[in-house]
Design a protein around this motif. Structure first.
Motif, PDB file in Angstrom:
ATOM      1  N   ILE A  85       0.824  -1.210   0.000  1.00 25.07           N
ATOM      2  CA  ILE A  85       0.000   0.000   0.000  1.00 25.07           C
ATOM      3  C   ILE A  85       0.863   1.267   0.000  1.00 25.07           C
ATOM      4  O   ILE A  85       0.759   2.108  -0.891  1.00 25.07           O
ATOM      5  CB  ILE A  85      -0.956   0.015   1.219  1.00 25.07           C
ATOM      6  CG1 ILE A  85      -1.889  -1.214   1.167  1.00 25.07           C
ATOM      7  CG2 ILE A  85      -1.757   1.308   1.268  1.00 25.07           C
ATOM      8  CD1 ILE A  85      -2.807  -1.332   2.373  1.00 25.07           C
ATOM      9  N   LEU A  86       1.749   1.407   1.005  1.00 22.33           N
ATOM     10  CA  LEU A  86       2.554   2.620   1.123  1.00 22.33           C
ATOM     11  C   LEU A  86       3.537   2.774  -0.027  1.00 22.33           C
ATOM     12  O   LEU A  86       3.702   3.873  -0.570  1.00 22.33           O
ATOM     13  CB  LEU A  86       3.301   2.626   2.465  1.00 22.33           C
ATOM     14  CG  LEU A  86       2.445   2.735   3.728  1.00 22.33           C
ATOM     15  CD1 LEU A  86       3.325   2.740   4.966  1.00 22.33           C
ATOM     16  CD2 LEU A  86       1.595   3.999   3.695  1.00 22.33           C
ATOM     17  N   PHE A  87       4.191   1.678  -0.416  1.00 24.69           N
ATOM     18  CA  PHE A  87       5.219   1.782  -1.455  1.00 24.69           C
ATOM     19  C   PHE A  87       4.651   2.250  -2.797  1.00 24.69           C
ATOM     20  O   PHE A  87       5.204   3.172  -3.418  1.00 24.69           O
ATOM     21  CB  PHE A  87       5.939   0.448  -1.611  1.00 24.69           C
ATOM     22  CG  PHE A  87       7.003   0.454  -2.676  1.00 24.69           C
ATOM     23  CD1 PHE A  87       8.137   1.246  -2.534  1.00 24.69           C
ATOM     24  CD2 PHE A  87       6.875  -0.322  -3.810  1.00 24.69           C
ATOM     25  CE1 PHE A  87       9.114   1.267  -3.514  1.00 24.69           C
ATOM     26  CE2 PHE A  87       7.848  -0.311  -4.792  1.00 24.69           C
ATOM     27  CZ  PHE A  87       8.973   0.488  -4.643  1.00 24.69           C
ATOM     28  N   PRO A  88       3.540   1.684  -3.302  1.00 22.56           N
ATOM     29  CA  PRO A  88       2.986   2.211  -4.567  1.00 22.56           C
ATOM     30  C   PRO A  88       2.579   3.677  -4.479  1.00 22.56           C
ATOM     31  O   PRO A  88       2.780   4.437  -5.433  1.00 22.56           O
ATOM     32  CB  PRO A  88       1.770   1.307  -4.820  1.00 22.56           C
ATOM     33  CG  PRO A  88       2.071   0.053  -4.076  1.00 22.56           C
ATOM     34  CD  PRO A  88       2.815   0.490  -2.849  1.00 22.56           C
ATOM     35  N   ILE A  89       2.015   4.085  -3.333  1.00 26.66           N
ATOM     36  CA  ILE A  89       1.633   5.497  -3.172  1.00 26.66           C
ATOM     37  C   ILE A  89       2.867   6.385  -3.212  1.00 26.66           C
ATOM     38  O   ILE A  89       2.879   7.456  -3.849  1.00 26.66           O
ATOM     39  CB  ILE A  89       0.858   5.690  -1.846  1.00 26.66           C
ATOM     40  CG1 ILE A  89      -0.487   4.952  -1.906  1.00 26.66           C
ATOM     41  CG2 ILE A  89       0.655   7.169  -1.547  1.00 26.66           C
ATOM     42  CD1 ILE A  89      -1.243   4.971  -0.592  1.00 26.66           C
ATOM     43  N   ARG A  90       3.939   5.946  -2.571  1.00 28.69           N
ATOM     44  CA  ARG A  90       5.170   6.742  -2.538  1.00 28.69           C
ATOM     45  C   ARG A  90       5.815   6.815  -3.921  1.00 28.69           C
ATOM     46  O   ARG A  90       6.359   7.867  -4.295  1.00 28.69           O
ATOM     47  CB  ARG A  90       6.140   6.128  -1.517  1.00 28.69           C
ATOM     48  CG  ARG A  90       5.667   6.305  -0.080  1.00 28.69           C
ATOM     49  CD  ARG A  90       6.445   5.424   0.867  1.00 28.69           C
ATOM     50  NE  ARG A  90       6.069   5.671   2.259  1.00 28.69           N
ATOM     51  CZ  ARG A  90       6.513   4.957   3.286  1.00 28.69           C
ATOM     52  NH1 ARG A  90       7.343   3.937   3.084  1.00 28.69           N
ATOM     53  NH2 ARG A  90       6.144   5.260   4.516  1.00 28.69           N
ATOM     54  N   SER A 291       9.975   1.429   4.255  1.00 28.70           N
ATOM     55  CA  SER A 291       9.950   1.503   5.714  1.00 28.70           C
ATOM     56  C   SER A 291       8.702   2.270   6.150  1.00 28.70           C
ATOM     57  O   SER A 291       7.928   2.767   5.319  1.00 28.70           O
ATOM     58  CB  SER A 291      11.214   2.201   6.224  1.00 28.70           C
ATOM     59  OG  SER A 291      11.245   3.534   5.772  1.00 28.70           O
ATOM     60  N   TRP A 292       8.501   2.370   7.450  1.00 25.92           N
ATOM     61  CA  TRP A 292       7.328   3.085   7.940  1.00 25.92           C
ATOM     62  C   TRP A 292       7.462   4.589   7.709  1.00 25.92           C
ATOM     63  O   TRP A 292       6.536   5.236   7.229  1.00 25.92           O
ATOM     64  CB  TRP A 292       7.106   2.799   9.422  1.00 25.92           C
ATOM     65  CG  TRP A 292       6.552   1.440   9.698  1.00 25.92           C
ATOM     66  CD1 TRP A 292       7.187   0.394  10.304  1.00 25.92           C
ATOM     67  CD2 TRP A 292       5.241   0.962   9.360  1.00 25.92           C
ATOM     68  NE1 TRP A 292       6.366  -0.702  10.365  1.00 25.92           N
ATOM     69  CE2 TRP A 292       5.152  -0.388   9.796  1.00 25.92           C
ATOM     70  CE3 TRP A 292       4.136   1.521   8.725  1.00 25.92           C
ATOM     71  CZ2 TRP A 292       4.018  -1.163   9.631  1.00 25.92           C
ATOM     72  CZ3 TRP A 292       2.994   0.750   8.557  1.00 25.92           C
ATOM     73  CH2 TRP A 292       2.940  -0.577   9.001  1.00 25.92           C
ATOM     74  N   ALA A 293       8.616   5.142   8.058  1.00 27.83           N
ATOM     75  CA  ALA A 293       8.821   6.587   7.906  1.00 27.83           C
ATOM     76  C   ALA A 293      10.282   6.899   8.187  1.00 27.83           C
ATOM     77  O   ALA A 293      10.999   6.089   8.808  1.00 27.83           O
ATOM     78  CB  ALA A 293       7.924   7.371   8.869  1.00 27.83           C
ATOM     79  N   VAL A 294      10.736   8.046   7.721  1.00 21.94           N
ATOM     80  CA  VAL A 294      12.055   8.568   8.077  1.00 21.94           C
ATOM     81  C   VAL A 294      11.812   9.731   9.039  1.00 21.94           C
ATOM     82  O   VAL A 294      11.288  10.776   8.648  1.00 21.94           O
ATOM     83  CB  VAL A 294      12.836   9.040   6.841  1.00 21.94           C
ATOM     84  CG1 VAL A 294      14.125   9.741   7.255  1.00 21.94           C
ATOM     85  CG2 VAL A 294      13.147   7.859   5.927  1.00 21.94           C
ATOM     86  N   VAL A 295      12.168   9.515  10.288  1.00 21.62           N
ATOM     87  CA  VAL A 295      11.919  10.501  11.338  1.00 21.62           C
ATOM     88  C   VAL A 295      13.264  11.019  11.830  1.00 21.62           C
ATOM     89  O   VAL A 295      14.149  10.229  12.186  1.00 21.62           O
ATOM     90  CB  VAL A 295      11.120   9.877  12.506  1.00 21.62           C
ATOM     91  CG1 VAL A 295      10.857  10.916  13.591  1.00 21.62           C
ATOM     92  CG2 VAL A 295       9.813   9.276  11.998  1.00 21.62           C
TER      93      VAL A 295
END
Length: 366
Positions: A85-90, A291-295
């Motif tokens: 889900i996240l990777f295609p959106i990104r 990954s989940w996020a870069v914080v």
């Protein structure tokens, strides 16, 4: 032949009719034995030092938490969400960003040839824009502390270095000109075309004569009033955001004001360390995008100047200490360039062979 426990007795190796050795002579023989192994002890100490050095460039994966039947389904769900889900959106976000950027950048670059000041300002804004799209493609959560850098002459910004994304995170706020190793592939293409418009300075670590050329370009850049602020990563290599290695003195010996920047990543969400010896930058970006996020936190710290009687090396160490304390990094006294000059296996085999021969000779003497 006699033996008392596990201790070595010199008298046990002497003939029965020989004159007993005085205690002082026995002590000298023991001392000679110790001196015989001193090179080996020295090498062992060197191995310990080398181990502490390599820890600066190792990625420490987090402890696995999906070890039981309750947590494993949650971990699988997380993998599906991040990759499905996240990777295609990104990827879609980054693709839109590149389309907008390239169509605008080349239009500005070629159509405004006679209006240099306007062209430079627009190109700076477009580079900041594409960096914002990059950060969005990692779901970047970046908190900036301190006043935003301004364009002033005789000023250099220095920061600790974890990955090439350090430049992207800083660039989305301010159009820096950076000093960077020349890279191959698509990264090198961007360096020689788009980033060239920012006044960036490239070098080749393998060419020693590049140092004088880079030093001259740094002095010329900081004198220009209209040039972008110059950003330098004085460690010279990526470190794993837990340590800081020695700062090169080049940025600290030209008489400019040095503005420290501290960057600290939260490894709970993603490991931002780029080990260029083990993975390409493309693979590193894919790792961040899945990954989940870069914080991370970015601190713009108090500008520093060379003190009276202070050498450039001492100035560099003082600035490194300021950055390390703010980012919570452990300072180690190693040169980061040693990462690129490791001893060859042939050299290690020669040392092992030499040590084995010395042990055999010693046994034959006894």
């Amino acid at each position: 032949m006699k033996s008392s426990g596990s201790e070595l007795n010199i008298a046990d190796y002497l003939p029965a009719d020989s004159i007993p050795l005085p205690p002082s002579h026995t002590h000298q023989l023991h001392l000679r034995d110790l001196l015989d192994i001193s090179p080996t002890l020295n090498q062992a100490a060197g191995a310990i030092i080398d181990d502490s050095f390599t820890r600066c460039f190792k990625s420490n994966p987090p402890e696995p938490w999906n070890w039981n039947i309750y947590l494993f389904p949650m971990w699988c769900l997380g993998v599906v969400i991040r990759h499905g889900i996240l990777f295609p959106i990104r990827v879609l976000i980054l693709s839109i960003g590149w389309i907008l950027f390239l169509s605008s950048y080349f239009s500005v670059h070629f159509l405004l040839k006679g209006h240099e000041k306007l062209r430079k300002n627009l190109e700076r804004s477009l580079v900041e824009l594409i960096c914002c799209f990059f950060v969005a493609s990692w779901t970047g959560v970046v908190k900036y502390h301190g006043p935003r850098p301004s364009i002033r002459p005789k000023q250099i910004f220095v920061a600790n270095h974890t990955s090439m994304i350090d430049f992207i995170i800083l660039e989305q706020m301010t159009s820096f000109a950076v000093i960077m190793q020349k890279h191959p592939g698509w990264v090198g293409l961007l360096q020689s075309t788009i980033l060239e418009s920012l006044g960036c300075i490239w070098f080749n670590r393998a060419e020693k004569e590049n140092r004088e050329i880079v030093a001259r370009k740094i002095r010329e850049h900081v004198e220009g009033a209209d040039n972008n602020p110059l950003l330098i990563f004085p460690e010279g290599t990526c470190v794993n955001n837990q340590y800081s290695v020695m700062f090169k003195k080049g940025a600290f010996e030209i008489g400019s004001t040095v503005c420290p920047i501290a960057i600290k990543y939260n490894k709970l969400f993603a490991d931002a360390f780029w080990n260029s010896r083990k993975q390409s930058f493309t693979k590193h970006l894919l790792q961040l995008m899945t990954s989940w996020a870069v914080v991370c936190d970015v601190w713009y710290l108090e500008p520093q100047n060379l003190m009276l009687g202070e050498t450039p090396i001492e100035f560099a160490e003082r600035v490194r200490n300021i950055i390390s304390i703010r980012a919570g990094l452990k300072m180690v006294p190693w040169d980061g360039y040693l990462k690129y000059s490791r001893p060859s296996p042939r050299h290690r085999e020669q040392r092992q062979k030499s040590f084995a021969e010395s042990v055999l000779r010693r046994l034959e003497e006894k």
